[in-house]
Design a protein around this motif. Structure first.
Motif, PDB file in Angstrom:
ATOM      1  N   ARG A  49       0.848  -1.201   0.000  1.00 33.09           N
ATOM      2  CA  ARG A  49       0.000   0.000   0.000  1.00 33.09           C
ATOM      3  C   ARG A  49       0.876   1.240   0.000  1.00 33.09           C
ATOM      4  O   ARG A  49       1.961   1.253   0.561  1.00 33.09           O
ATOM      5  CB  ARG A  49      -0.866   0.057   1.261  1.00 33.09           C
ATOM      6  N   ARG A  50       0.356   2.280  -0.596  1.00 33.48           N
ATOM      7  CA  ARG A  50       1.001   3.582  -0.515  1.00 33.48           C
ATOM      8  C   ARG A  50       0.525   4.276   0.754  1.00 33.48           C
ATOM      9  O   ARG A  50      -0.502   3.921   1.328  1.00 33.48           O
ATOM     10  CB  ARG A  50       0.646   4.403  -1.752  1.00 33.48           C
ATOM     11  N   GLU A  53      -3.013   5.542   0.719  1.00 33.14           N
ATOM     12  CA  GLU A  53      -3.999   4.457   0.795  1.00 33.14           C
ATOM     13  C   GLU A  53      -4.164   3.983   2.238  1.00 33.14           C
ATOM     14  O   GLU A  53      -5.284   3.726   2.682  1.00 33.14           O
ATOM     15  CB  GLU A  53      -3.559   3.282  -0.084  1.00 33.14           C
ATOM     16  N   ARG A  81       9.924  -0.477   3.215  1.00 33.66           N
ATOM     17  CA  ARG A  81       9.535   0.762   2.534  1.00 33.66           C
ATOM     18  C   ARG A  81      10.289   0.809   1.217  1.00 33.66           C
ATOM     19  O   ARG A  81      11.509   0.688   1.194  1.00 33.66           O
ATOM     20  CB  ARG A  81       9.912   1.944   3.424  1.00 33.66           C
ATOM     21  N   GLN A  90       6.999   7.804  -5.504  1.00 38.92           N
ATOM     22  CA  GLN A  90       5.959   6.982  -4.894  1.00 38.92           C
ATOM     23  C   GLN A  90       6.611   6.051  -3.875  1.00 38.92           C
ATOM     24  O   GLN A  90       7.637   5.437  -4.160  1.00 38.92           O
ATOM     25  CB  GLN A  90       5.229   6.154  -5.940  1.00 38.92           C
ATOM     26  N   THR A  92       5.905   2.812  -1.315  1.00 42.53           N
ATOM     27  CA  THR A  92       4.987   1.738  -0.944  1.00 42.53           C
ATOM     28  C   THR A  92       5.533   0.999   0.276  1.00 42.53           C
ATOM     29  O   THR A  92       6.748   0.947   0.494  1.00 42.53           O
ATOM     30  CB  THR A  92       4.768   0.725  -2.090  1.00 42.53           C
ATOM     31  N   TYR A  93       4.614   0.450   1.022  1.00 38.42           N
ATOM     32  CA  TYR A  93       4.954  -0.307   2.225  1.00 38.42           C
ATOM     33  C   TYR A  93       4.447  -1.725   2.041  1.00 38.42           C
ATOM     34  O   TYR A  93       3.323  -1.941   1.568  1.00 38.42           O
ATOM     35  CB  TYR A  93       4.307   0.334   3.459  1.00 38.42           C
TER      36      TYR A  93
END
Length: 137
Positions: A49-50, A53, A81, A90, A92-93
């Motif tokens: 997910r970002r 989000e 990360r 961008q 994301t995790y």
């Protein structure tokens, strides 16, 4: 916990206070047991997910609290990360292996919470009725 758990806690630097053989696990339990960490793990269980989000999905979390929670989980090795080169960048995790191994535990806790919520609500109402002057909430 019983004193037999001291072997496990010795690896996690117990505080050494007499009568606290299990406090070496306290820092780990504090992290994975806090409200925001549990909700982040729940959200990441279905995939990367970002930040935005996650913030939309976790009702009530502030930007600062989410940032701190993500950094702490990353520091503990429970998520990773990834920064993707773009404009703007961008991020994301994603859950790591240890983070993914938490998901069944968190799901069990969430299921238990949902199943027992009415019982707990009834118990609270009964307690409040029996102790009208108390300040426990």
């Amino acid at each position: 916990m019983s004193l037999t758990h001291t072997e496990v806690t010795a690896e996690l630097e117990p505080c050494g206070a007499e009568g606290h053989p299990d406090c070496g696990i306290r820092d780990v339990l504090d992290r994975i047991g806090d409200t925001w960490s549990v909700l982040v793990v729940v959200e990441l269980a279905s995939g990367p997910r970002r930040f935005s989000e996650l913030q939309r999905a976790i009702d009530g979390v502030s930007q600062r609290m989410l940032t701190l929670t993500l950094r702490r989980l990353e520091r503990d090795g429970l998520l990773s990360r990834s920064v993707h080169p773009s404009i703007p960048p961008q991020v994301t995790y994603t859950l790591t292996g240890p983070g993914r191994s938490l998901t069944h535990l968190v799901k069990a806790l969430a299921d238990w919470s949902l199943a027992h919520r009415p019982l707990i609500a009834d118990a609270r109402a009964a307690y409040d009725a029996a102790h009208p002057a108390h300040t426990i909430r």
